[in-house]
Design an enzyme around this catalytic site. Structure first.
Site, short mmCIF file in Angstrom:
data_model
loop_
_atom_site.label_atom_id
_atom_site.label_comp_id
_atom_site.label_asym_id
_atom_site.label_seq_id
_atom_site.Cartn_x
_atom_site.Cartn_y
_atom_site.Cartn_z
N CYS A 58 -2.69 4.87 2.93
CA CYS A 58 -3.82 3.95 2.71
C CYS A 58 -4.81 4.03 3.88
O CYS A 58 -4.41 3.95 5.05
CB CYS A 58 -3.33 2.52 2.55
SG CYS A 58 -4.66 1.33 2.21
N ASP A 101 22.49 37.30 -10.38
CA ASP A 101 21.24 37.69 -11.00
C ASP A 101 20.73 38.96 -10.35
O ASP A 101 20.49 39.01 -9.14
CB ASP A 101 20.21 36.57 -10.85
CG ASP A 101 18.94 36.86 -11.62
OD1 ASP A 101 18.81 36.36 -12.75
OD2 ASP A 101 18.08 37.59 -11.09
N CYS A 158 0.83 -1.20 0.00
CA CYS A 158 0.00 0.00 0.00
C CYS A 158 0.87 1.25 0.00
O CYS A 158 2.06 1.21 0.34
CB CYS A 158 -0.89 0.05 1.24
SG CYS A 158 -1.96 -1.37 1.46
#
Length: 515
Positions: free
Chosen positions: A36, A451, A32
């Site tokens: 679950c 930047d 699972c």
């Protein structure tokens, strides 16, 4: 995570860990997802596996209630750069189906035997079993979400025969393909193909997701002839290993069930489905772990309010690394609008027309061409591009290297390898290398250096001014510095609302990278 930590996860049914591991229960013979909803099994009956492939090899079948194959992928494969992670990225892209295990091994730089040993030790399964698990996942998606004939599903998912497809689906899901479709809660007719080679799919992701901000990234950068974009929608053409394709992505308003992005794709060759799915997930950063990212970023009081306003920020990726590099080069020292004009010239002059088999008449005036090949750009760039001769020469040389194979950017590469290759080329500096690594590789831990827009956003939020000082402060946000970059780009656009796209000027905002 140790056994106790994983067990506490399944006790709390924490969906954040879906896709990171599976829980196999010996008393039922099933495995699972961690969230679950079934009753938590006794610890003595539980075995945790890192992959569903490992659970398959141990004799377990997938849970029919929680559908562990319908989870987002593990964020580890983007975060890690070891052999196992690089192999998993290529397996998801369909390399084993196209080139076999030997081809996968060559891309990684190991022998097939070494690679098998590493993957079994790390993930509990070798490359064949891992690729089989991906095929089963793709098959389940097509079986339950479309009305495609089963034979088409088999080959689209990557199987080489109908028998192999039937056997795998029956073994993994304990249901025949027809029975799996009939049990699906989805209505197959709603996913019926619009035309030959066209299918609809739902792509799961982990919440939260900044849907509006993610999709708002694309419109300012959309290149005429190749892309169209709008609120919560993005569509484009793309080259794939077996031919061309067109994909349209949209984000529905949240409804019942698991969160999803809707995709409608048309293929020249439907065998390209696994490659397209892998690349689209990277484009939209759908396998990210947003809660882990937001937790680290919000620890800093300067970012906490930004994260609260924009939870689940994502890093837009790229469908084609070579194209991303060309776009980044043409974005140097100019506005986004100017770069888009240059790219549109390339597409109009050199872009191949979309094959008629996948052409959409409704899109005839919007996306009907493919982005030019590197060979075409190398031969004709100087005739088409405007602007500094040095930049055009850099584009031409890079395209030539991409065309002859002397330069490559591959999802199996490490960040350092790609950075070294790019910065060794005259005309490419740190900004371009960082930007390409962040977007083309989907690397989560890139702080884009030098930047101007990032520095502006940093000043707005109270971070250090100056490249060196800011880079030093950014180390505190590892391994999620790409998401820090996205938040700082967004902050540079203040006072616009947090739901608006990041600034559209940042590709032109870095210092000059001398040829």
């Amino acid at each position: 995570m140790d056994f106790g930590e994983r067990y506490r996860v399944i006790e709390s049914r924490d969906a954040r860990f879906d896709g990171r591991f599976v829980t196999a229960v010996s008393s039922t013979g099933i495995y699972c997802r961690p969230s679950c909803p079934a009753r938590t099994p006794k610890p003595t009956n539980v075995t945790f596996y890192p992959t569903s492939a490992a659970a398959h090899l141990a004799g377990y079948r997938a849970c029919k209630r929680c559908l562990p194959e319908a989870t987002p992928g593990s964020p580890e494969w983007n975060l890690r750069e070891d052999v196992a992670a690089r192999a998993m990225r290529l397996i998801a892209d369909g390399v084993v189906e196209r080139d076999g295990v030997d081809g996968l091994s060559r891309r990684i730089g190991y022998s097939a035997r070494q690679l098998n040993r590493i993957l079994v030790g790390e993930l509990g399964a070798g490359p064949i079993a891992l690729a089989r698990a991906h095929r089963a996942q793709n098959a389940r998606t097509l079986i339950t979400g479309t009305a495609m004939p089963m034979a088409d599903v088999a080959f689209a998912a990557g199987f080489t025969s109908i028998r192999q497809f039937n056997d795998t689906v029956s073994e993994v899901f304990d249901l025949t393909p027809s029975a799996l479709r009939s049990r699906s809660r989805a209505t197959p007719a709603s996913g019926a193909p619009d035309a030959a080679g066209s299918i609809r799919l739902a792509l799961p992701y982990r919440e939260p997701l900044d849907v509006d901000g993610l999709f708002a990234w694309f419109p300012p950068r959309a290149v005429a002839g190749v892309e169209t974009a709008g609120p919560r929608r993005y569509a484009r053409t793309v080259r794939l290993p077996h031919g061309a394709a067109h994909v349209e992505l949209s984000a529905p308003e949240r409804s019942k069930g698991h969160p999803r992005i809707d995709a409608v794709a048309r293929f020249e060759n439907i065998a390209d489905l696994p490659a397209l799915l892998s690349r689209v997930r990277r484009l939209l950063d759908l396998d990210a772990d947003p809660q882990a990212v937001d937790t680290v970023l919000s620890r800093d009081e300067r970012l906490a309010s930004e994260v609260a306003r924009v939870p689940g920020i994502r890093v837009p990726g790229a469908l084609d690394a070579g194209e991303m590099l060309i776009r980044a080069l043409l974005g140097q020292q100019v506005t986004v609008a100017a770069a888009r004009t240059q790219l549109a010239r390339l597409v109009d002059a050199l872009g191949d027309k979309l094959p008629l088999s996948i052409h959409d008449d409704d899109a005839a005036d919007t996306h009907h061409r493919l982005f030019p090949t590197p060979a075409a750009i190398a031969e004709h760039a100087h005739e088409i591009l405007r602007g500094p001769v040095a930049r055009t020469d850099t584009v031409r040389r890079v395209a030539e290297a991409l065309a002859d194979g002397s330069l490559s950017i591959d999802i199996s590469d490490t960040r350092d390898d790609v950075t070294a290759r790019l910065t060794a080329i005259r005309g490419i500096g740190p900004w371009t290398a960082d930007y390409v690594v962040m977007r083309a590789l989907g690397h989560p831990d890139v702080f884009v250096r030098r930047d101007v827009a990032i520095r502006s956003g940093a000043r707005t939020l109270g971070f250090a001014d100056g490249d060196a000082a800011l880079a030093a402060e950014a180390t505190a946000f590892a391994p999620w510095r790409s998401y820090l970059s996205m938040h700082l780009w967004r902050a540079a656009a203040a006072p616009t609302p947090a739901s608006t796209p990041p600034p559209t000027s940042h590709p032109a905002s870095h210092p000059k990278e001398h040829p």
